[in-house]
Design an enzyme around this catalytic site. Structure first.
Site, PDB file in Angstrom:
ATOM      1  N   HIS A  30     -18.232  15.914  -9.174  1.00  0.00           N
ATOM      2  CA  HIS A  30     -18.417  17.243  -9.756  1.00  0.00           C
ATOM      3  C   HIS A  30     -17.549  18.303  -9.083  1.00  0.00           C
ATOM      4  O   HIS A  30     -17.080  19.239  -9.740  1.00  0.00           O
ATOM      5  CB  HIS A  30     -19.895  17.636  -9.665  1.00  0.00           C
ATOM      6  CG  HIS A  30     -20.301  18.684 -10.656  1.00  0.00           C
ATOM      7  ND1 HIS A  30     -21.617  18.898 -11.007  1.00  0.00           N
ATOM      8  CD2 HIS A  30     -19.588  19.581 -11.379  1.00  0.00           C
ATOM      9  CE1 HIS A  30     -21.683  19.882 -11.897  1.00  0.00           C
ATOM     10  NE2 HIS A  30     -20.462  20.307 -12.136  1.00  0.00           N
ATOM     11  N   TYR A  53     -27.213  19.727 -13.569  1.00  0.00           N
ATOM     12  CA  TYR A  53     -27.722  20.391 -14.776  1.00  0.00           C
ATOM     13  C   TYR A  53     -29.225  20.153 -14.952  1.00  0.00           C
ATOM     14  O   TYR A  53     -29.867  20.820 -15.754  1.00  0.00           O
ATOM     15  CB  TYR A  53     -27.007  19.887 -16.031  1.00  0.00           C
ATOM     16  CG  TYR A  53     -25.528  20.154 -16.082  1.00  0.00           C
ATOM     17  CD1 TYR A  53     -24.873  20.926 -15.119  1.00  0.00           C
ATOM     18  CD2 TYR A  53     -24.753  19.608 -17.103  1.00  0.00           C
ATOM     19  CE1 TYR A  53     -23.507  21.144 -15.179  1.00  0.00           C
ATOM     20  CE2 TYR A  53     -23.390  19.831 -17.176  1.00  0.00           C
ATOM     21  CZ  TYR A  53     -22.772  20.593 -16.214  1.00  0.00           C
ATOM     22  OH  TYR A  53     -21.421  20.802 -16.286  1.00  0.00           O
TER      23      TYR A  53
END
Length: 277
Positions: free
Chosen positions: A109, A51
Site C-alpha cells: 500500500h 479500508y
C-alpha cells in the site's frame, strides 16, 4: 451492463482498463453498492486492509452471483505489516476476511521508506505468488527509484503501480518508466476529487464534442493514456455513468491538452519522505 475491456499484465493475467474503488463502502449499504457495481459490469474491485471493508467485498462477490473467476479482487498490505513474515501473515488474514482462496492482485500500500522493509515485503509476495495465494503482485505509491530497487534486488517487476494520477498530476515521467518496464499504471483519485477539475473549460468543451460528461472525458483520458482508473462511487447511477466510456475515444491532441492542465500533487504525500498518507 457495460463490457469493460481487459489488457494483459506483465505476468500474463487479464486486467480491466477500468475498476471500481471501494473506499468508504461498508456495512449493508456498502455491500449493496458493491453488488450494484458488479451488476453494472465492473470486474476489478479495489479494496485494502486499511479500508476496513474486505469482508464487505467478499460478501458482495458471493451475493452477486457472478463467477468468481470473472472478478479481479485487489487488496493491499498496510505499512504496519512490512517485512517477510509480516506480509505472509497479513495476506493470510486478508484471505480469511475476504472469504476467498486467492487474491487476484496484492499491492504494497505504501513504501514506508523510513522502515525500509518494502523489499522484504516484496520477497514475501513473490513467494505467495508461487504458492498460488496471490495471482498478481504490485505496489502503490512507489517512485521510479523504489521500483528500480525492487527489480534490481529481486529480478521481479511489479505488475501494477497504483498512484495518484489525474490531469492536474499526470505523472508523465513515471508513466513512461512504467511503460519501459511493462508495469501497468493504475490511477487513484482519477477525477481529482474535491478539486475544480471537472469545471475546467477544456473538459466542458471536449464533453460537448464527444456527447459525454466532463467526468467521462477524464476517465477516458486515463484509458487512452494507458492507465486503469478506479473511480470510487457507491451510487449505482454514477457507477454506470463512470463505466459508459467505450463509445468514444480521445485523439493524441486531446490527450496532450488534458495533460497540460497539470498543477501538481493534490493528495497524499511524497513517498520518498513520508511513511504513509
Amino acid at each position: 451492463m457495460v463490457s469493460i475491456p481487459n489488457i494483459t499484465l506483465n505476468d500474463g493475467s487479464p486486467f480491466p482498463v477500468l475498476g471500481l474503488g471501494t473506499y468508504g463502502l461498508r456495512g449493508e449499504d456498502g455491500i449493496a453498492s458493491l453488488v450494484a457495481g458488479i451488476e453494472a459490469g465492473y470486474r476489478l474491485l479495489d479494496t485494502a486492509v486499511n479500508y476496513e471493508n474486505e469482508a464487505e467485498v467478499g460478501d458482495a462477490i458471493r451475493r452477486s452471483g457472478v463467477d468468481r473467476d470473472e472478478l479481479i479482487v485487489t487488496t493491499k498490505i498496510p505499512g504496519r505489516s512490512h517485512g517477510f513474515e509480516e506480509a505472509l501473515a497479513s495476506t493470510n488474514e486478508s484471505l480469511i476476511v475476504l472469504g476467498l482462496d486467492r487474491i487476484d492482485l496484492s499491492l504494497i500500500h505504501w513504501p514506508n521508506p523510513r522502515v525500509d522493509k518494502y523489499v522484504d515485503t516484496w520477497r514475501a509476495m513473490i513467494e505467495l505468488r508461487k504458492r498460488g495465494s496471490l495471482r498478481s503482485i504490485g505496489v502503490s505509491n512507489f517512485t521510479e527509484a523504489m521500483l528500480t530497487r525492487l527489480i534490481d534486488e529481486t529480478g521481479v517487476a511489479p505488475a501494477v503501480n497504483q498512484v495518484e494520477l489525474h490531469p492536474y498530476f499526470p505523472q508523465t515521467a513515471l508513466r513512461a518508466f512504467h511503460a519501459q518496464h511493462g508495469i501497468r499504471t493504475e490511477s487513484w483519485s482519477p477525477l481529482a476529487q474535491r478539486s475544480e477539475l471537472l469545471t475546467e473549460p477544456l473538459l466542458r468543451d471536449l464533453a460537448e464534442v464527444h456527447a459525454a460528461k466532463p467526468s467521462q472525458v477524464v476517465l477516458r483520458w486515463h484509458i487512452d493514456s494507458g492507465s486503469t482508473p478506479i473511480p470510487k462511487s457507491g451510487d449505482p447511477d454514477r457507477q454506470q455513468e463512470n463505466a459508459d466510456l467505450f463509445d468514444f475515444e480521445l485523439d493524441a491532441d486531446e490527450i496532450a491538452a488534458i495533460a497540460a492542465l497539470e498543477k501538481g500533487r493534490l493528495w497524499g504525500a511524497d513517498p520518498d519522505t513520508h511513511e504513509e498518507f
